[in-house]
Design an enzyme around this catalytic site. Structure first.
Site, short mmCIF file in Angstrom:
data_model
loop_
_atom_site.label_atom_id
_atom_site.label_comp_id
_atom_site.label_asym_id
_atom_site.label_seq_id
_atom_site.Cartn_x
_atom_site.Cartn_y
_atom_site.Cartn_z
N ASP A 22 0.84 -1.20 0.00
CA ASP A 22 0.00 0.00 0.00
C ASP A 22 0.88 1.25 0.00
O ASP A 22 1.42 1.63 1.04
CB ASP A 22 -0.88 -0.06 1.26
N ASN A 24 0.01 4.47 -0.71
CA ASN A 24 -0.53 5.75 -0.24
C ASN A 24 -1.04 5.71 1.20
O ASN A 24 -1.58 6.69 1.70
CB ASN A 24 -1.61 6.29 -1.20
N ASP A 26 -3.54 4.26 2.71
CA ASP A 26 -4.96 4.29 3.08
C ASP A 26 -5.47 2.94 3.60
O ASP A 26 -6.66 2.78 3.88
CB ASP A 26 -5.82 4.77 1.91
N ASP A 30 -2.23 -0.98 -3.55
CA ASP A 30 -2.44 -0.24 -4.81
C ASP A 30 -1.34 -0.58 -5.82
O ASP A 30 -0.37 -1.27 -5.49
CB ASP A 30 -2.52 1.27 -4.53
N ASP A 205 -11.73 -14.95 -15.32
CA ASP A 205 -12.59 -15.23 -14.18
C ASP A 205 -13.78 -16.11 -14.59
O ASP A 205 -14.40 -15.87 -15.64
CB ASP A 205 -13.11 -13.89 -13.63
N GLU A 267 -9.89 -19.64 -15.22
CA GLU A 267 -10.30 -20.12 -13.89
C GLU A 267 -11.45 -21.09 -14.15
O GLU A 267 -12.62 -20.74 -14.10
CB GLU A 267 -10.77 -18.95 -13.02
C1 NOJ Z 1 -13.81 -15.95 -9.08
C2 NOJ Z 1 -12.93 -15.03 -8.32
O1 NOJ Z 1 -11.69 -15.65 -8.11
C3 NOJ Z 1 -13.66 -14.69 -7.05
O2 NOJ Z 1 -12.84 -14.00 -6.15
C4 NOJ Z 1 -14.88 -13.91 -7.40
O3 NOJ Z 1 -15.63 -13.66 -6.23
C5 NOJ Z 1 -15.77 -14.67 -8.38
N1 NOJ Z 1 -15.01 -15.27 -9.45
C6 NOJ Z 1 -16.79 -13.77 -9.01
O4 NOJ Z 1 -16.17 -12.92 -9.93
#
Ligand code: NOJ
Length: 541
Positions: A22, A24, A26, A30, A205, A267
């Site tokens: 991090d 900055n 907060d 980042d 994803d 994934e």
């Molecule tokens: C898989 C991601 O790895 C997870 O973190 C996320 O909540 C779900 N897909 C929905 O996008």
């Protein structure tokens, strides 16, 4: 330069931006924070980083709810920072994968905002999965984050339209309609946007989820296999549908049109290694995460079965397998593999010492396998899952939607300890941290482990150095005939390497040879026995 494409045997390190570093102060990590730690990553000996989403987002699902796929959320930096991250990583010889989230958008995305101002039959409505139903949700699908996967569509003026929209995740993450051409064009364009900026590839994803059975049939959940996060109900009509492969054929053409070609890692929570390998056909994804292996746990038979099946089915499509033990969605493997760990029990007290021994052993075993390996930030420090996060600090929608019944994933997302002995342990220069870090992390921070012979950090560095020196690549794996608790294989690389792991508690006889690296300092006894819960690499004699 080697002729072998880099991704076929790369070690890729997952950076989860909000918890990495991090700059900055907060309390939320980042992009400038990541940039400031690139030297650490390069010195670790990895080949590439995968950076979880940092795009504009209301953060209802930690950034996996994207409102603008082409911009950086101000909490994480700006586009110039993203460019600097790519350039900085490249200067250090690291490739960069970003994360694309094509199954859903945030409800703050302009497309969803248009939905709220439009009506049935509109272009806006066709980009999502919206159905009329007078009598409750259109079907019985569950959200992965608990509760129904459908919510009522209420317009910007608060009018109940009588329609419902699908969200396999949070209600702020409406699923997009991949039958819609504009959706396909938009995501192709997003890929090009980042490829043009120099990104080397994408992690995709929910790669198995974009296409749904158009009949939207009810699911017989009682007959499904035991629920896990994304692998839940692997046979459901919203996972692993044939049509999803067409999307990847198109995406592959886009990736291949670049020089050098860009790459993908899905994934992909497929129901079996056989189904998984189909995503890696030559004109589809380059790689996918292998969750079958992650789920094998500390179990000799399950690990061997998973490795053998993965290699068999990937060989059929000519693709390299990938291996992964931890990520931001699962309990950290030091905890998950430990005796005394019980899923969803926040009061369990896993044996962290044996958990570390097992985690290091299975990591060393994994790094000797053919193909590529994913590491999750902090595993190189031996971080544990954090159970005692105050309820008020928890952010995971799975926790909120289950009213706290599902512990959710915050426990593996606690910000990294870098240095010092007081919060934030160098995560930033102050004390802020979006999730509290346990006091025990003072001894786990990177600075405390740096240069310390037996530390987990030095163990990872040594293992990655040796893996690279031995260029194990994709050379064949030959099982060595073992029984009992040992599992061993030989890699037919230029200098043969043998990997032996002991899943049992008692020492076991090792084959003869020279030990190159051990998962623990005391893994090999004076009389050449391999201690329980240990692994070694050796040059056989
Ligand atoms: C898989 C991601 O790895 C997870 O973190 C996320 O909540 C779900 N897909 C929905 O996008």
């Amino acid at each position: 330069m080697s002729a072998r494409p880099w991704w076929r045997d790369a070690v890729i390190y997952q950076v989860y931006p909000r918890s990495f570093a991090d700059a900055n102060g907060d309390g939320l990590g980042d992009l400038p924070g990541i940039i400031s730690r690139l030297a650490y990553l390069a010195a670790l000996g990895i080949d590439a980083i995968w950076v979880s989403p940092f795009y504009t987002s209301p953060q209802h699902d930690a950034g996996y709810d994207v409102a603008d796929f082409r911009d950086v959320d101000p909490r994480f930096g700006n586009l110039a920072d993203a460019d600097a991250l790519i350039a900085g990583a490249h200067e250090r010889g690291l490739k960069v994968l970003f994360d694309i989230v094509p199954n859903h958008t945030s409800s703050e995305h302009r497309w969803w905002q248009e939905v709220l101002r439009s009506g049935p039959g509109s272009e806006a409505w066709d980009r999502y999965i919206i159905r009329a139903s007078d009598d409750g949700p259109p079907n019985n699908w569950n959200s992965i984050f608990h509760g129904p996967a459908w919510s009522k569509l209420v317009t910007a003026d608060g009018v109940d339209t009588g329609y419902w929209y699908l969200h396999l995740f949070d209600s702020t993450q409406p699923d997009v309609n991949w039958e819609n051409d504009e959706v396909r064009e938009e995501f192709a364009d997003i890929l090009r946007f980042w490829f043009d900026r120099g990104v080397d590839g994408f992690r995709i994803d929910v790669a198995h989820g974009m296409v749904k059975d158009p009949a939207l049939p009810n699911v017989d959940y009682a007959k499904m296999r035991q629920a896990e996060l994304l692998g839940s109900s692997p046979e459901a009509p919203y996972w692993d549908q044939e049509g999803v492969h067409d999307i990847y054929r198109e995406w592959r053409r886009i990736a291949d049109s670049y020089d050098p070609p860009r790459i993908f890692c899905g994934e992909t929570w497929a129901p079996s290694p056989e189904r998984l390998a189909l995503y890696q056909r030559p004109d589809e994804l380059h790689t996918s995460f292998n969750f079958d292996y992650l789920k094998a746990g500390w179990d000799r038979q399950a690990v061997q079965r998973s490795v053998a099946n993965t290699l068999l089915h990937h060989a059929k499509v000519g693709a390299p397998p990938t291996w992964v033990l931890s990520n931001h969605d699962v309990v950290r493997h030091r905890t998950r593999l430990a005796p005394g760990f019980y899923p969803q029990d926040r009061h369990c007290r896993p044996d962290e010492v044996r958990g570390l021994a097992r985690a290091r052993a299975l990591t060393l075993f994994t790094l000797a396998l053919p193909g590529s390996t994913y590491l999750y930030q902090g595993e190189e420090l031996g971080l544990v899952e954090v159970f005692d996060i105050p309820d008020a600090a928890r952010e995971d929608p799975a926790w909120h939607r289950s009213q706290g019944e599902d512990l959710g994933r915050d426990g593996c997302r606690v910000p990294l300890p870098w240095s010092g002995d007081a919060p934030s342990y160098g995560f930033n220069s102050g004390t802020a941290s979006w999730l509290p870090q346990p006091p025990s992390w003072a001894t786990l921070c990177a600075q405390a482990q740096d240069g310390l012979g037996d530390s987990t950090l030095e163990f990872y560095r040594a293992a990655l150095r040796l893996r690279r020196a031995r260029s194990l690549g994709e050379s064949a794996l030959e099982w060595w005939d073992t029984d009992g608790d040992l599992l061993a294989f030989r890699r037919a690389s230029d200098t043969p390497l043998m990997c032996v792991i002991n899943f049992g508690d008692a020492p076991a006889i090792l084959p003869s040879g020279t030990v190159e690296i051990a998962s623990m300092a005391d893994a090999v006894t004076a009389d050449h026995l391999l201690a329980g819960e240990s692994c070694i690499w050796m040059t056989p004699s």
